[in-house]
Design a protein around this motif. Structure first.
Motif, PDB file in Angstrom:
ATOM      1  N   LEU A   1       0.947  -1.141  -0.098  1.00 21.29           N
ATOM      2  CA  LEU A   1      -0.025   0.016   0.135  1.00 21.29           C
ATOM      3  C   LEU A   1       0.916   1.105  -0.046  1.00 21.29           C
ATOM      4  CD1 LEU A   1      -3.005  -0.927   2.538  1.00 21.29           C
ATOM      5  CD2 LEU A   1      -3.036  -0.612   0.166  1.00 21.29           C
TER       6      LEU A   1
ATOM      7  N   GLN B   1      -6.687   2.934   1.330  1.00 18.17           N
ATOM      8  CA  GLN B   1      -7.743   2.094   1.559  1.00 18.17           C
ATOM      9  C   GLN B   1      -8.994   2.469   2.393  1.00 18.17           C
ATOM     10  OE1 GLN B   1      -7.291  -2.400   1.734  1.00 18.17           O
ATOM     11  NE2 GLN B   1      -8.093  -2.095   3.903  1.00 18.17           N
TER      12      GLN B   1
ATOM     13  N   GLU C   1     -14.869  -2.273   0.451  1.00 20.91           N
ATOM     14  CA  GLU C   1     -13.560  -1.590   0.582  1.00 20.91           C
ATOM     15  C   GLU C   1     -13.201  -0.910  -0.884  1.00 20.91           C
ATOM     16  OE1 GLU C   1     -10.471  -4.398   3.359  1.00 20.91           O
ATOM     17  OE2 GLU C   1     -10.743  -4.658   1.140  1.00 20.91           O
ATOM     18  N   LYS C   2     -12.586   0.245  -0.635  1.00 22.22           N
ATOM     19  CA  LYS C   2     -12.207   1.036  -1.913  1.00 22.22           C
ATOM     20  C   LYS C   2     -10.703   1.096  -1.962  1.00 22.22           C
ATOM     21  CE  LYS C   2     -16.439   3.228  -3.412  1.00 22.22           C
ATOM     22  NZ  LYS C   2     -17.040   4.520  -3.855  1.00 22.22           N
ATOM     23  N   LEU C   3     -10.039   0.477  -2.978  1.00 19.44           N
ATOM     24  CA  LEU C   3      -8.429   0.685  -2.951  1.00 19.44           C
ATOM     25  C   LEU C   3      -8.126   1.735  -3.747  1.00 19.44           C
ATOM     26  CD1 LEU C   3      -8.985  -2.158  -1.652  1.00 19.44           C
ATOM     27  CD2 LEU C   3      -6.365  -2.463  -2.243  1.00 19.44           C
TER      28      LEU C   3
END
Length: 204
Positions: free
Chosen positions: A124, A131, A155-157
């Motif tokens: 990350l 995230q 979840e959003k990455l």
């Protein structure tokens, strides 16, 4: 003479019955008054007066069991947000994870160690990925502690070039610690926590 004695006996019997009725009525009235007094005392103990801006406001203290599902869901939501809301900054990640670990037992620490060993957090940071998590719903099970739960979240990455969306499902139990603190305002502890699914659903 016998008639006179009979009349005395009849009168005595009437007085006896009247006395029993009177005593019974007094006992009933006394019990009823005690009940009303206890009810009034209980209601008075649940009433709190608050002084706000020079005005006296009345508030009612509710039984915790009434708000228990709300408190449980908020505890679970807070834990997941602290654990999964990540920015590409090692200090920020550590701060969030530390807050999350106050709300759960070693099962959460075990999940964190697994992610760390796999290089998840380093990826990350190196790829500048943020995230973000949104808890969609939390299902509670059982009617006493420890309560079981299943948490469904999105979840959003977010990368500079794309955004990936994942569906996250976790499961565990919540037990009551019996004591609240600054780090754990609800006084609950998540235990036996596990990630059931964390899969991509959309990339754009």
């Amino acid at each position: 003479m016998f008639t006179h004695l009979k009349n005395i006996e009849t009168a005595f019997s009437h007085i006896k019955r009247f006395s029993l009725v009177l005593i019974t009525a007094n006992v009933f009235i006394t019990c009823f008054v005690i009940y009303l007094n206890n009810q009034a005392l209980r209601n008075a103990q649940q009433t709190v007066h608050i002084l706000y801006n020079g005005k006296v406001l009345e508030a009612i203290a509710a039984d915790r069991r009434v708000n228990l599902p709300v408190e449980l869901r908020d505890h679970i939501k807070t834990f997941h947000e602290e654990f999964f809301n990540l920015t590409p900054d090692d200090d920020a990640i550590q701060k969030g994870i530390t807050k999350a670990l106050y709300l759960a037992d070693e099962s959460a620490k075990h999940q964190y160690d697994n992610l760390k060993e796999s290089g998840y957090f380093n990826n990350l940071i190196s790829a500048n990925i943020s995230q973000q998590i949104t808890v969609d719903s939390t299902q509670l099970g059982g009617n006493q502690f420890p309560y079981t739960f299943t948490c469904f979240a999105t979840e959003k990455l977010v990368r500079s070039s794309s955004t990936a969306t994942r569906k996250l499902i976790t499961r565990g139990e919540v037990r009551d610690l019996g004591q609240q603190s600054d780090h754990n305002p609800h006084g609950f502890l998540i235990q036996h926590w596990q990630i059931i699914a964390n899969r991509d659903t959309l990339i754009k």
